[in-house]
Design an enzyme around this catalytic site. Sequence first.
Site, mmCIF file in Angstrom:
data_model
loop_
_atom_site.group_PDB
_atom_site.id
_atom_site.type_symbol
_atom_site.label_atom_id
_atom_site.label_comp_id
_atom_site.label_asym_id
_atom_site.label_seq_id
_atom_site.Cartn_x
_atom_site.Cartn_y
_atom_site.Cartn_z
ATOM 1 N N PHE A 1 0.867 -1.280 -0.328
ATOM 2 C CA PHE A 1 0.037 -0.195 -0.233
ATOM 3 C C PHE A 1 1.019 1.310 -0.184
ATOM 4 O O PHE A 1 1.641 1.873 1.299
ATOM 5 C CB PHE A 1 -0.883 0.066 1.542
ATOM 6 C CG PHE A 1 -1.858 1.496 1.342
ATOM 7 C CD1 PHE A 1 -3.462 0.938 0.784
ATOM 8 C CD2 PHE A 1 -1.002 2.437 1.810
ATOM 9 C CE1 PHE A 1 -3.764 2.206 0.030
ATOM 10 C CE2 PHE A 1 -2.269 3.284 1.641
ATOM 11 C CZ PHE A 1 -3.529 2.883 1.070
ATOM 12 N N ASP B 1 9.619 2.788 1.610
ATOM 13 C CA ASP B 1 8.432 3.324 1.941
ATOM 14 C C ASP B 1 8.497 3.630 3.413
ATOM 15 O O ASP B 1 7.761 2.634 3.916
ATOM 16 C CB ASP B 1 7.204 2.899 1.267
ATOM 17 C CG ASP B 1 6.148 3.794 1.220
ATOM 18 O OD1 ASP B 1 5.290 4.629 2.515
ATOM 19 O OD2 ASP B 1 5.297 3.976 0.620
ATOM 20 N N LYS C 1 3.328 11.754 6.466
ATOM 21 C CA LYS C 1 2.242 10.992 7.484
ATOM 22 C C LYS C 1 2.886 11.608 9.340
ATOM 23 O O LYS C 1 2.534 12.959 9.253
ATOM 24 C CB LYS C 1 2.219 9.561 8.012
ATOM 25 C CG LYS C 1 1.505 9.188 7.031
ATOM 26 C CD LYS C 1 0.868 8.083 7.390
ATOM 27 C CE LYS C 1 -0.091 7.021 6.656
ATOM 28 N NZ LYS C 1 -1.408 7.301 6.153
#
Length: 401
Positions: free
Chosen positions: A141, A226, A255
Amino acid sequence: MSITETAIASAEAHSAHNYHPLPVVVASAEGAWMTDVEGRRYLDLLAGYSALNFGHGNRRLIDAAKAQLERVTLTSRAFHHDRFADFCTELAALCGMETVLPMNTGAEAVETAVKTARKWGYRVKGVPDGMAKIIVASDNFHGRTTTIVSFSTDPEARADFGPYTPGFEIVPYGDLTAMREAMTENTVAVLIEPIQGEAGVLVPPAGYLPGVRELTRERNVLFIADEIQSGLGRTGKTFALEHEGVAPDVYLLGKALGGGVVPVSAVVSSADVLGVFRPGEHGSTFGGNPLACAVALEVIAMLRTGEYQQRAAELGDHLHRELGLLTGGGAVEAVRGRGLWAGVDIAPALGTGREISERLMKLGVLVKDTHGSTIRIAPPLVISKEDLDWGLDRLRAALSA
């Protein structure tokens, strides 16, 4: 109707249904706790998918944002501003890298990395034009843009959004042999999550990440990590890769970099890799804006103390010990994760992940399900041990209901 029901009905009537939130309407939050519109308090064990590593309303971050709001919030990259150089310098140092390309969202960082890898492949490695390939892992994801869902294996994320962007090879996560076999002279990068969050907090086999590092170095391929969810303290280290003693060629961050205050993301790498860009070839109006830089600089300063990483490590050990005790009794099939991050597989006979999340909500705890029977636990790193234990007690109650 109640205040909550009225608010949800209005949202359902006037917003696209691209999310299916739990039926709670948050009005305020502080630390690890949120309060809804009717005054009910909930322990937040999701932390905005790791965007709120430092908790809700963190005073240092709010003060940094307020101070910058009074000065200047946006210049666009048409001009320099006085927070930009410090942000790039400090973030590069935190990562042990040289150069930063700031963006806003995690998906923008991933898109930027894809463009970076392709341009590096053509300009530096000498891959024929239009032939660059990037290897990714199944169950990944990385975001929801049309390019990113082109290499997703999740039918919900992918279906009906074609035609899909070519140039990606998908191999099983954790399978180094499959990755080696997929590599060709046209492979420019491997893009993986050191821990797959959305897939259920999947930790790869020991030795896999060092193997990826060795393989990419041997084949002159960029290793792009990531760390948008796994990074910045979540796992008990600044970066999840540190648990394996590995440093990538490129970090993708987001984030928690914005402290739950503003969206901030970045691609961090060497001057040689990010040096492939020339003015006008890539950018973002809000990328690296003064407000984002001010907040992110405070995040970096907080991470430099090491206290949040240590807290995540110590409380994470406690969390995983307690969750491990739930396995073997028929309610929990498996627990995975690292630091203050866990995926808990609920026995299907007991209920779906959504149903368990709804039970927990009624008991005053907020989590979120993924892939049917799994719930994710990722509290703010500032949570107290007492509050964490309170939440775990509610989880036990939900599993025995």
